[in-house]
Design a protein around this motif. Structure first.
Motif, short mmCIF file in Angstrom:
data_model
loop_
_atom_site.label_atom_id
_atom_site.label_comp_id
_atom_site.label_asym_id
_atom_site.label_seq_id
_atom_site.Cartn_x
_atom_site.Cartn_y
_atom_site.Cartn_z
N LEU A 22 -4.46 -2.77 -0.57
CA LEU A 22 -5.28 -2.10 0.43
C LEU A 22 -5.88 -3.11 1.41
O LEU A 22 -5.98 -2.84 2.62
CB LEU A 22 -6.38 -1.30 -0.26
CG LEU A 22 -7.21 -0.36 0.62
CD1 LEU A 22 -6.31 0.62 1.36
CD2 LEU A 22 -8.24 0.38 -0.21
N LYS A 23 -6.24 -4.27 0.90
CA LYS A 23 -6.79 -5.32 1.78
C LYS A 23 -5.73 -5.83 2.73
O LYS A 23 -5.99 -5.99 3.93
CB LYS A 23 -7.35 -6.45 0.92
CG LYS A 23 -7.97 -7.57 1.74
CD LYS A 23 -8.52 -8.67 0.83
CE LYS A 23 -9.12 -9.79 1.66
NZ LYS A 23 -9.63 -10.89 0.80
N ALA A 32 -4.62 -7.86 -3.01
CA ALA A 32 -4.87 -6.43 -3.12
C ALA A 32 -4.10 -5.70 -2.02
O ALA A 32 -4.22 -6.06 -0.83
CB ALA A 32 -6.35 -6.13 -3.00
N HIS A 69 0.86 -1.19 0.00
CA HIS A 69 0.00 0.00 0.00
C HIS A 69 0.89 1.23 0.00
O HIS A 69 1.96 1.24 0.62
CB HIS A 69 -0.90 -0.01 1.23
CG HIS A 69 -1.90 1.11 1.26
ND1 HIS A 69 -2.64 1.49 0.16
CD2 HIS A 69 -2.28 1.94 2.27
CE1 HIS A 69 -3.43 2.49 0.48
NE2 HIS A 69 -3.23 2.79 1.76
N ASN A 81 -6.76 -1.66 -4.96
CA ASN A 81 -7.59 -2.86 -5.08
C ASN A 81 -7.17 -3.80 -6.20
O ASN A 81 -7.84 -4.80 -6.44
CB ASN A 81 -9.05 -2.45 -5.28
CG ASN A 81 -9.61 -1.73 -4.07
OD1 ASN A 81 -9.74 -2.29 -2.99
ND2 ASN A 81 -9.94 -0.45 -4.24
N ARG A 82 -6.07 -3.49 -6.88
CA ARG A 82 -5.60 -4.39 -7.93
C ARG A 82 -4.94 -5.61 -7.28
O ARG A 82 -4.53 -5.57 -6.12
CB ARG A 82 -4.59 -3.67 -8.83
CG ARG A 82 -3.20 -3.54 -8.21
CD ARG A 82 -2.29 -2.64 -9.01
NE ARG A 82 -0.90 -2.69 -8.59
CZ ARG A 82 -0.39 -2.04 -7.56
NH1 ARG A 82 -1.19 -1.29 -6.82
NH2 ARG A 82 0.90 -2.14 -7.27
N GLU A 87 -8.11 2.15 -7.91
CA GLU A 87 -7.47 1.22 -8.83
C GLU A 87 -6.19 0.61 -8.27
O GLU A 87 -6.00 -0.62 -8.29
CB GLU A 87 -7.17 1.94 -10.14
CG GLU A 87 -6.51 1.08 -11.20
CD GLU A 87 -6.25 1.85 -12.48
OE1 GLU A 87 -5.43 1.37 -13.29
OE2 GLU A 87 -6.86 2.92 -12.68
#
Length: 507
Positions: free
Chosen positions: A300-301, A298, A172, A289-290, A286
Motif C-alpha cells: 500500500l505504501k 508494504a 497492491h 501494510n505487510r 493486513e
C-alpha cells in the motif's frame, strides 16, 4: 572433499576408525576403504602435504585394485524404453508393472525407482527468468475459489469466486467475491478495480478464461469481442498468457494463494456483502501494510507514494458493460439469449447474427447492420416479439382476429357477415383460419361476387368455405337465385327445398 581432508588429517594424527566414526564424519566400513586407498596413494605420511581437492576427487573415483567390478543393472536392456516412458510422464509403479507384464522383469520396484532418479538427474534443469515491471506498467488478473455463501434469493449455500487484480510493481491488489465468471461479471470487476486504484495500468496480464479469450493460442489468440471493446475504451492492452503456462502471471497467482491462506481461515461470513466488507478491510489493513516477501516493502505504501500517480487516468465516459454472442436464428424467427427469446426479421431465419447484450437492451446485428433492438428480459422463457418481424402469413394470423373478420365481413355485405357469424358460432372448431381464407376470396374475385356466393351458400344451408369457394370457381354466383314461394311454377315451396304441395305432388 572438505570432510575427506578432515578424515585424512585425523588418520595422520593416529585416530582409529572407531573414534572417527564416533565423530559422525563417516561410517566405519567406508573409513576402512578410505584408509586402504590413502595407504595406497601414500596420503597418510605426515611428512608429505595433502593432495589438492581435484587430485583427491580424481583418485577416489578410481576403483581400488582387487575390488570387484560393479554388477550389471537388471534394467540395462530396458533403459532406453524406460527413458521414453519417463519423458511421457508415466509414473514409476506403472512402468514397473508394464515391465513385469510385457517383458517378464523379475527385479524390484526399487531398481526401477533408482533408474528413474538417474534419468531425471541427467536432464538439464528448467531455467526461468524473473519478470520485472515498471510502476503503472501492468496488472495481473485471476479467479480463485471462494467460500460457500448463502444465496440471497434461496438462502442455500452457493459456491463463490475471488476476482483478484494485482498491480505488478507495488503488489497492491483489488479483490472481490462474485457468484460466476461470466463476461459481464468479468467486465464489471475490471471497472470496480480501476476505480479502486484510481487509474488504469498500461496492460492487463490474464489467463485464457473464456470470459476474456475465445481461442487460446501462443501467437494469435482471439479476444472476446466485448472485452476488446472494453480494453479500447479504458485504454489498456490485453496480454494473455501462453496456454498451460500460469507462471507468466505468478504475481497474482501468489496473491490468490496468500488471500486463501491468510484471509479465509477462522472467519465467519453472514452473507456476500459482509464477506466483501471484511475482504476490503483486510486488503487495506493486513495485506496492504505487510512487508512483502519479494519487494520487502508494504504494497500500500509503494502504491500511494509511487505507482498511483503513474497509472493512466480513468476515462470521462467509461465503456458500457456488454456481452457479444453469436446466436443462430430459430425457425420461428427468434434468437435465444439468457433463456429468453428475441425476434428478428424473418429473412434472417437459419443464419448466425451478432447479439450485443447490456444491462437494459438487446441489439442484434448482421455484421454492421442493426436489424433489431429489444428491451432486455430476465424471466426465463419470456418472448420479445415485434409483429413487423414476422412473415406476412403470421402477421395476418395475429392481426386478423375475430373482431377484424366480423368487421370486414360486415363491410362486404349481410350475407357474408352471416356466413362468418355461423362459422364462428361453431362449438367444436375455431374456424379462424377458414374465415380468413374466405375473406381473402374478395381479392381474387371481388367483394360483390363473394357476397353473392355467400347468399347462395346460405340459401342451400351449407355456409362453409369449401362451398363458397366452389360457387365462385364455377361462376354459380352469377346465376339468378330462385327464391322458394315466389314462382308459382317453381318446384319449391316455402316449406323447404324438398317439400311440395298436393297439387304439385299428384300432378
Amino acid at each position: 572433499m572438505f570432510t575427506i581432508r578432515q578424515i585424512l588429517v585425523r588418520m595422520r594424527q593416529g585416530d582409529t576408525d572407531r573414534n572417527i566414526a564416533r565423530a559422525g564424519l563417516m561410517g566405519r566400513k567406508k573409513l576402512g576403504l578410505l584408509r586402504r586407498q590413502a595407504a595406497q596413494w601414500n596420503w597418510l605420511d605426515s611428512q608429505q602435504p595433502l593432495p589438492g581437492d581435484a587430485e583427491l576427487a580424481a583418485a577416489l573415483q578410481r576403483r581400488p585394485e582387487g575390488q570387484p567390478t560393479q554388477c550389471i543393472s537388471s534394467l540395462k536392456e530396458h533403459e532406453q524404453r524406460i527413458a521414453e516412458w519417463v519423458a511421457q510422464g508415466i509414473q514409476g509403479t506403472t512402468i514397473h508393472a508394464a515391465l513385469v507384464r510385457q517383458y517378464g522383469f523379475r527385479g524390484s520396484y526399487s531398481a526401477v525407482k533408482r533408474l528413474i532418479r538417474r534419468i531425471r538427474a541427467s536432464e538439464p534443469p528448467q531455467v526461468t527468468s524473473r519478470l520485472t515491471f515498471a510502476p503503472g506498467e501492468a496488472a495481473q488478473v485471476d479467479f480463485g475459489a471462494g467460500p460457500l455463501l448463502a444465496d440471497p434469493r434461496t438462502g442455500e449455500l452457493r459456491k463463490s469466486w475471488f476476482f483478484v487484480m494485482t498491480l505488478c510493481w507495488s503488489r497492491h491488489q483489488y479483490a472481490e467475491l462474485v457468484w460466476d465468471q461470466k463476461v459481464m461479471t468479468w467486465l464489471a470487476c475490471h471497472r470496480r478495480a480501476f476505480h479502486w486504484f484510481g487509474g488504469v495500468p498500461e496492460r492487463v496480464i490474464i489467463d485464457n478464461a473464456k470470459c476474456a479469450i475465445t481461442k487460446a493460442c501462443i501467437n494469435d489468440p482471439e479476444v472476446q469481442r466485448a472485452y476488446g471493446e472494453y480494453a479500447e475504451g479504458y485504454g489498456f492492452r490485453i496480454d494473455p498468457c501462453p496456454p498451460h503456462d500460469p507462471q507468466k502471471k505468478g504475481i497474482v497467482e501468489s496473491g490468490v494463494k496468500y488471500l486463501k491462506r491468510s484471509f479465509l481461515p477462522l472467519r465467519d461470513f453472514l452473507h456476500r456483502d459482509d464477506a466483501q466488507r471484511q475482504l476490503q478491510e483486510w486488503v487495506l489493513g493486513e495485506a496492504g501494510n505487510r512487508i512483502h516477501g519479494t519487494t520487502r516493502q508494504a504494497p500500500l505504501k509503494r502504491f500511494t507514494e509511487v505507482e498511483k500517480a503513474l497509472l493512466q487516468p480513468l476515462p470521462e465516459n467509461p465503456p458500457e458493460i456488454s456481452e457479444w454472442t453469436r446466436p443462430k436464428v430459430h425457425r420461428d424467427g427468434h434468437i435465444q439469449y439468457g433463456r429468453c427469446y428475441y425476434s428478428v426479421p424473418f429473412r434472417w431465419v437459419g443464419q448466425q447474427l451478432w447479439l450485443r447484450a447490456t444491462a437494459s437492451t438487446i441489439r442484434i446485428y448482421a455484421e454492421q447492420e442493426l436489424v433489431a433492438t429489444h428491451p432486455r428480459l430476465f424471466q426465463p422463457g419470456s418472448f420479445a416479439t415485434v409483429k413487423d418481424h414476422l412473415p406476412p402469413e403470421a402477421q395476418a394470423w395475429q392481426t386478423r382476429d375475430v373482431q377484424w373478420c366480423l368487421q370486414m365481413a360486415e363491410g362486404i355485405g349481410p350475407h357474408c357477415h352471416a356466413v362468418v357469424h355461423q362459422l364462428f358460432a361453431d362449438r367444436q372448431l375455431v374456424h379462424l383460419r377458414s374465415v380468413q381464407n374466405l375473406l381473402g376470396l374478395r381479392e381474387r374475385y371481388s367483394p360483390q361476387r363473394l357476397e353473392a356466393a355467400c347468399e347462395r351458400a346460405l340459401h342451400f344451408g351449407n355456409a362453409r368455405y369449401k362451398t363458397v369457394a366452389e360457387i365462385l370457381k364455377k361462376g354459380a354466383d352469377q346465376t339468378p337465385l330462385s327464391i322458394p314461394g315466389t314462382d308459382p311454377d317453381s318446384t319449391y315451396t316455402r316449406g323447404g327445398r324438398f317439400l311440395r304441395d298436393s297439387k304439385t305432388l299428384f300432378h
